[in-house]
Design an enzyme around this catalytic site. Structure first.
Site, PDB file in Angstrom:
ATOM      1  N   GLU A  95      46.108  42.373  38.309  1.00  0.00           N
ATOM      2  CA  GLU A  95      45.858  41.054  37.708  1.00  0.00           C
ATOM      3  C   GLU A  95      46.979  40.657  36.743  1.00  0.00           C
ATOM      4  O   GLU A  95      47.155  39.479  36.444  1.00  0.00           O
ATOM      5  CB  GLU A  95      44.515  41.054  36.959  1.00  0.00           C
ATOM      6  CG  GLU A  95      43.316  41.117  37.890  1.00  0.00           C
ATOM      7  CD  GLU A  95      41.980  41.080  37.141  1.00  0.00           C
ATOM      8  OE1 GLU A  95      40.973  40.837  37.792  1.00  0.00           O
ATOM      9  OE2 GLU A  95      41.958  41.304  35.916  1.00  0.00           O
ATOM     10  N   HIS A 128      36.627  35.928  41.673  1.00  0.00           N
ATOM     11  CA  HIS A 128      36.118  37.241  42.094  1.00  0.00           C
ATOM     12  C   HIS A 128      35.054  37.046  43.176  1.00  0.00           C
ATOM     13  O   HIS A 128      33.899  37.401  42.994  1.00  0.00           O
ATOM     14  CB  HIS A 128      35.553  37.996  40.903  1.00  0.00           C
ATOM     15  CG  HIS A 128      36.535  38.180  39.775  1.00  0.00           C
ATOM     16  ND1 HIS A 128      36.903  37.159  38.920  1.00  0.00           N
ATOM     17  CD2 HIS A 128      37.248  39.263  39.379  1.00  0.00           C
ATOM     18  CE1 HIS A 128      37.790  37.615  38.043  1.00  0.00           C
ATOM     19  NE2 HIS A 128      38.020  38.880  38.301  1.00  0.00           N
ATOM     20  N   HIS A 173      40.039  39.217  31.084  1.00  0.00           N
ATOM     21  CA  HIS A 173      38.844  38.379  31.304  1.00  0.00           C
ATOM     22  C   HIS A 173      37.613  39.229  31.672  1.00  0.00           C
ATOM     23  O   HIS A 173      36.821  38.852  32.516  1.00  0.00           O
ATOM     24  CB  HIS A 173      39.134  37.275  32.328  1.00  0.00           C
ATOM     25  CG  HIS A 173      39.577  37.743  33.679  1.00  0.00           C
ATOM     26  ND1 HIS A 173      40.550  37.104  34.414  1.00  0.00           N
ATOM     27  CD2 HIS A 173      39.172  38.780  34.443  1.00  0.00           C
ATOM     28  CE1 HIS A 173      40.714  37.735  35.557  1.00  0.00           C
ATOM     29  NE2 HIS A 173      39.889  38.752  35.613  1.00  0.00           N
ATOM     30  N   HIS A 228      43.122  48.692  34.341  1.00  0.00           N
ATOM     31  CA  HIS A 228      41.742  49.006  34.690  1.00  0.00           C
ATOM     32  C   HIS A 228      41.578  49.382  36.148  1.00  0.00           C
ATOM     33  O   HIS A 228      42.263  48.872  37.018  1.00  0.00           O
ATOM     34  CB  HIS A 228      40.733  47.955  34.255  1.00  0.00           C
ATOM     35  CG  HIS A 228      40.839  46.546  34.788  1.00  0.00           C
ATOM     36  ND1 HIS A 228      41.981  45.792  34.808  1.00  0.00           N
ATOM     37  CD2 HIS A 228      39.876  45.741  35.299  1.00  0.00           C
ATOM     38  CE1 HIS A 228      41.715  44.590  35.276  1.00  0.00           C
ATOM     39  NE2 HIS A 228      40.444  44.524  35.600  1.00  0.00           N
TER      40      HIS A 228
HETATM   41 FE   FE2 Z   1      39.262  40.081  37.097  1.00  0.00          FE
END
Ligand code: FE2
Length: 280
Positions: free
Chosen positions: A240, A59, A12, A193
């Protein structure tokens, strides 16, 4: 009876949403990213789910350090788009399915998973970017959405195994809902990431490929990946990926892989995407 018929996993990445919103989808850098979702768009237009359950993480848009729910379910009729610093994304507000969401909350909580019930919530790129990737730019999203927010931002975060078991509980809950609904469940976020520090931009293609390869045949192997392993192998935000395990847990043991797409880099992360259909 309601049924979960398929699962979608998709990163996302906020920059993907920004590229789309600012008309950059055809630029050479972004074109391959959106091309990877062309088949997915066709697939979901064909499948036409009645509802999507979207597992994502907030977030610090709706929640903050003041309150950190591990698992939260959005039971509202509507979820406005959060302003993440540049104004809300120019996408339709998300319409909820309060009846189904409340039923899932009831059933899952009675099944020993303590979901936080959220009756007012803005949703951020964690939820809207996968919708854009799958549905493009409609005037309204084509179906109601039940958002399930997972804390993967502030430690302690839930284990992959807990997420997988929650997926199973969600499936059971859905199947005890007395309306005929065909549901697609999304797991969002990931893949490798790391957004900060000396390792920023870390991409571990081998780790990501193994995760994609195992997700259908051997999710039990993936639920054993520890937080430390995610962090070490695939960067701090790779955690995530536990949300993909909620999606996987909600599907049949045997699933058919419909489509897979992996692309690096998108922004400074790896973008992963996979679609499964239940075999039944
Ligand atoms: Fe995220």
């Amino acid at each position: 009876m309601a049924r979960i018929i398929a699962g979608v996993a998709a990163s996302h990445i906020p920059a993907v949403g920004a590229a789309w919103d600012n008309g950059k989808a055809d630029e050479p850098y972004w074109r391959p990213v959106f091309k990877g979702f062309e088949r997915s768009k066709e697939w979901i237009a064909r499948v036409k789910p009645d509802v999507c359950i979207v597992v994502y993480n907030d977030h610090m848009s709706a929640f903050s350090l003041e309150i950190v729910p591990t698992f939260a379910i959005g039971c509202a009729a509507e979820f406005p788009i959060a302003d993440e610093g540049w104004g809300p994304r120019p996408v339709p507000d998300v319409v909820g399915h309060p009846e189904l969401a409340s039923h899932i909350a009831q059933a899952v909580i009675q099944d020993d998973f303590d979901l936080t019930i959220v009756n007012r919530m803005e949703v951020d790129h964690g939820l809207t970017v996968p919708l854009t990737l799958m549905f493009g730019k409609p005037k309204e999203w084509p179906c109601p959405i039940v958002p399930i927010a997972v804390n993967v931002v502030v430690y302690p975060v839930p284990t992959g195994n807990r997420c997988y078991m929650l997926g199973k509980a969600i499936r059971k809950a859905v199947e005890s809902f007395d309306k005929d609904l065909r549901i697609v469940i999304f797991g969002t976020g990931g893949m490798s990431h790391q957004l900060q520090g000396p390792r920023a931009g870390l991409i571990n293609r081998a780790f990501d490929t193994r995760f994609l390869d195992n997700l259908a045949p051997d999710p039990e192997a993936l639920v054993r990946i520890s937080h430390l392993e995610y962090l070490r192998e695939a960067g701090s935000e790779a955690i995530e990926l536990v949300m993909w395990l909620i999606m996987r847990g909600a599907l049949d043991d045997r699933v058919k892989e419909i489509h897979r797409f992996y692309h690096v880099p998108a922004s400074n992360t790896a973008l992963g995407h996979i679609i499964f259909e239940n075999m039944a």
